[in-house]
Design an enzyme around this catalytic site. Structure first.
Site, PDB file in Angstrom:
ATOM      1  N   GLU A  73       0.767  -1.029  -0.232  1.00 56.45           N
ATOM      2  CA  GLU A  73      -0.022   0.308  -0.026  1.00 56.45           C
ATOM      3  C   GLU A  73       0.683   1.459  -0.010  1.00 56.45           C
ATOM      4  O   GLU A  73       0.369   2.127  -0.832  1.00 56.45           O
ATOM      5  CB  GLU A  73      -0.966   0.379   1.090  1.00 56.45           C
ATOM      6  N   ILE A 124      -0.605  -2.089   7.475  1.00 59.23           N
ATOM      7  CA  ILE A 124      -1.492  -2.057   9.199  1.00 59.23           C
ATOM      8  C   ILE A 124      -3.268  -1.855   8.247  1.00 59.23           C
ATOM      9  O   ILE A 124      -3.485  -0.940   8.005  1.00 59.23           O
ATOM     10  CB  ILE A 124      -1.176  -0.742   9.668  1.00 59.23           C
ATOM     11  N   ASP A 125      -4.113  -2.526   8.624  1.00 56.61           N
ATOM     12  CA  ASP A 125      -5.405  -2.202   7.464  1.00 56.61           C
ATOM     13  C   ASP A 125      -6.482  -2.458   8.834  1.00 56.61           C
ATOM     14  O   ASP A 125      -5.876  -2.385   9.901  1.00 56.61           O
ATOM     15  CB  ASP A 125      -5.262  -3.971   7.074  1.00 56.61           C
ATOM     16  N   THR A 169      -5.592   1.380   9.569  1.00 53.80           N
ATOM     17  CA  THR A 169      -5.230   2.752  10.046  1.00 53.80           C
ATOM     18  C   THR A 169      -5.643   3.865  10.760  1.00 53.80           C
ATOM     19  O   THR A 169      -5.149   4.250  12.053  1.00 53.80           O
ATOM     20  CB  THR A 169      -3.573   3.608   8.696  1.00 53.80           C
ATOM     21  N   ASP A 171      -1.157  -5.372   3.365  1.00 57.12           N
ATOM     22  CA  ASP A 171      -1.191  -4.381   4.110  1.00 57.12           C
ATOM     23  C   ASP A 171      -0.384  -3.831   4.681  1.00 57.12           C
ATOM     24  O   ASP A 171      -0.860  -4.784   6.228  1.00 57.12           O
ATOM     25  CB  ASP A 171      -2.596  -4.088   4.289  1.00 57.12           C
ATOM     26  N   ASP A 190      -5.870  -4.844   1.011  1.00 60.56           N
ATOM     27  CA  ASP A 190      -7.273  -4.762   1.867  1.00 60.56           C
ATOM     28  C   ASP A 190      -7.185  -6.634   1.713  1.00 60.56           C
ATOM     29  O   ASP A 190      -7.436  -6.558   3.402  1.00 60.56           O
ATOM     30  CB  ASP A 190      -7.851  -3.815   0.996  1.00 60.56           C
TER      31      ASP A 190
HETATM   32  C1  IPD Z   1      -9.357   0.447   5.012  1.00 65.78           C
HETATM   33  C2  IPD Z   1      -9.726  -0.516   6.084  1.00 65.78           C
HETATM   34  C3  IPD Z   1     -11.645  -0.141   5.652  1.00 65.78           C
HETATM   35  C4  IPD Z   1     -11.702   0.211   5.057  1.00 65.78           C
HETATM   36  C5  IPD Z   1     -11.439   0.772   4.386  1.00 65.78           C
HETATM   37  C6  IPD Z   1      -9.902   0.072   3.580  1.00 65.78           C
HETATM   38  P1  IPD Z   1      -6.578   0.606   5.728  1.00 65.78           P
HETATM   39  O1  IPD Z   1      -7.989  -0.104   5.064  1.00 65.78           O
HETATM   40  O2  IPD Z   1      -9.920  -2.028   5.428  1.00 65.78           O
HETATM   41  O3  IPD Z   1     -12.360  -1.678   7.015  1.00 65.78           O
HETATM   42  O4  IPD Z   1     -13.412   0.049   4.815  1.00 65.78           O
HETATM   43  O5  IPD Z   1     -11.898   0.891   2.183  1.00 65.78           O
HETATM   44  O6  IPD Z   1      -9.001   1.011   2.814  1.00 65.78           O
HETATM   45  O7  IPD Z   1      -6.504   2.361   4.382  1.00 65.78           O
HETATM   46  O8  IPD Z   1      -7.058   1.327   6.623  1.00 65.78           O
HETATM   47  O9  IPD Z   1      -5.606   0.002   5.552  1.00 65.78           O
HETATM   48 CA    CA Z   2      -5.838  -1.366   3.790  1.00 64.70          CA
HETATM   49 CA    CA Z   3      -3.047   0.357   5.359  1.00 60.84          CA
END
Ligand code: IPD
Ligand code: CA
Ligand code: CA
Length: 261
Positions: A71, A88-89, A91, A86, A216
């Protein structure tokens, strides 16, 4: 790719994700500073960047023939075996001190999710698995649920930062309102990777979202398939992980949900 290859790659990625999870945990609830990326809802912290650097260097040592797309640093998309990272999914959760965030590493071959590892360090929970080899939660085999009625179902969804313009027909609010009255309850916890793992281990009966990025969902979709689940786009056709409109379910509820989404 043989099952042996996939088992070895999954084991390597799990060790890498655990190490990244420990790194990220050091910053959790430390009120890390962040920068906004595309919008006020799309953040990056120093821990996202450090986690991706660590994952890239470890994967390059351990699986040098596999390409990496992440990412924060990008990478070349191709049909060849590729790790989607990813760092940190979730963030936004991480930055606010909420425990629902995860390190996610998934393997795609010709665009198909084959293997995945997700480590949620603040929840002390991890998932790993590959298609054909089963899925595991904290080392114990797991499967999708057996729920057959929407009224007995616990679902999850999310709202992508790029879709949050109020009134956009694709902002997922309409779908949320159609599904909500039909199900036992509907969660929105803020990490797509974690949401998919909870489908894979039978906690959630289904999960959908719009406009996710490949990193993601690469790991989580592989885990849903490894756990015996079904994955499509919102029309019931094969899911395209590059545009990220997905419904993941335990099979039984899939056809009842599609018209609502
Ligand atoms: C997000 C998370 C979130 C989802 C967003 C993503 P990030 O990823 O997965 O649950 O609703 O669409 O962008 O930005 O925290 O890596
Ligand atoms: Ca993510
Ligand atoms: Ca992320």
């Amino acid at each position: 790719m043989t099952d042996l290859d996939l088992a070895q790659l999954t084991a390597a990625a799990l060790e890498v994700a655990r190490e990244a999870g420990q790194l990220v945990l050091q910053g959790w609830r430390s009120r890390p500073s962040y920068e906004r990326k595309a919008s006020y809802a799309d953040l990056v912290t120093e821990f996202d960047l450090a986690s991706e650097r660590l994952i890239r260097s470890r994967l390059a040592e351990r699986t040098p023939s596999i390409a990496i797309v992440g990412e924060e640093q990008g990478g070349e998309r191709s049909e060849a075996p590729t790790w989607y990272v990813d760092p940190i999914d979730g963030t936004v959760n991480f930055a606010h001190g909420h425990p629902c965030f995860a390190v996610s590493i998934g393997l795609l071959v010709a665009g198909q999710p084959l293997a995945g590892v997700v480590v949620a360090p603040a929840l002390a929970t991890e998932w790993h698995g590959f298609v054909g080899g089963g899925a595991f939660r904290n080392g114990k085999a797991c499967r999708v649920s057996e729920t057959t009625e929407l009224s007995d179902a616990l679902l999850a969804t999310g709202f992508s930062p790029v879709m949050r313009r109020h009134g956009s027909p694709e902002d997922n609010v309409d779908a949320f309102c159609r599904v909500m009255p039909q199900v036992r309850d509907l969660r929105r916890c803020g990490s797509a990777a974690h949401d998919l793992c909870l489908v894979a281990d039978g906690t959630y009966d289904a999960y959908w979202e719009r406009k996710l990025a490949t990193w993601d969902i690469a790991a989580g979709t592989a885990l849903v398939l490894a756990a015996g689940g079904r994955l499509t786009n919102l029309q019931g056709a094969p899911a395209d992980l590059t545009n990220g409109y997905i419904l993941a379910s335990n099979h039984h509820l899939h056809d009842a949900l599609l018209p609502l989404l």
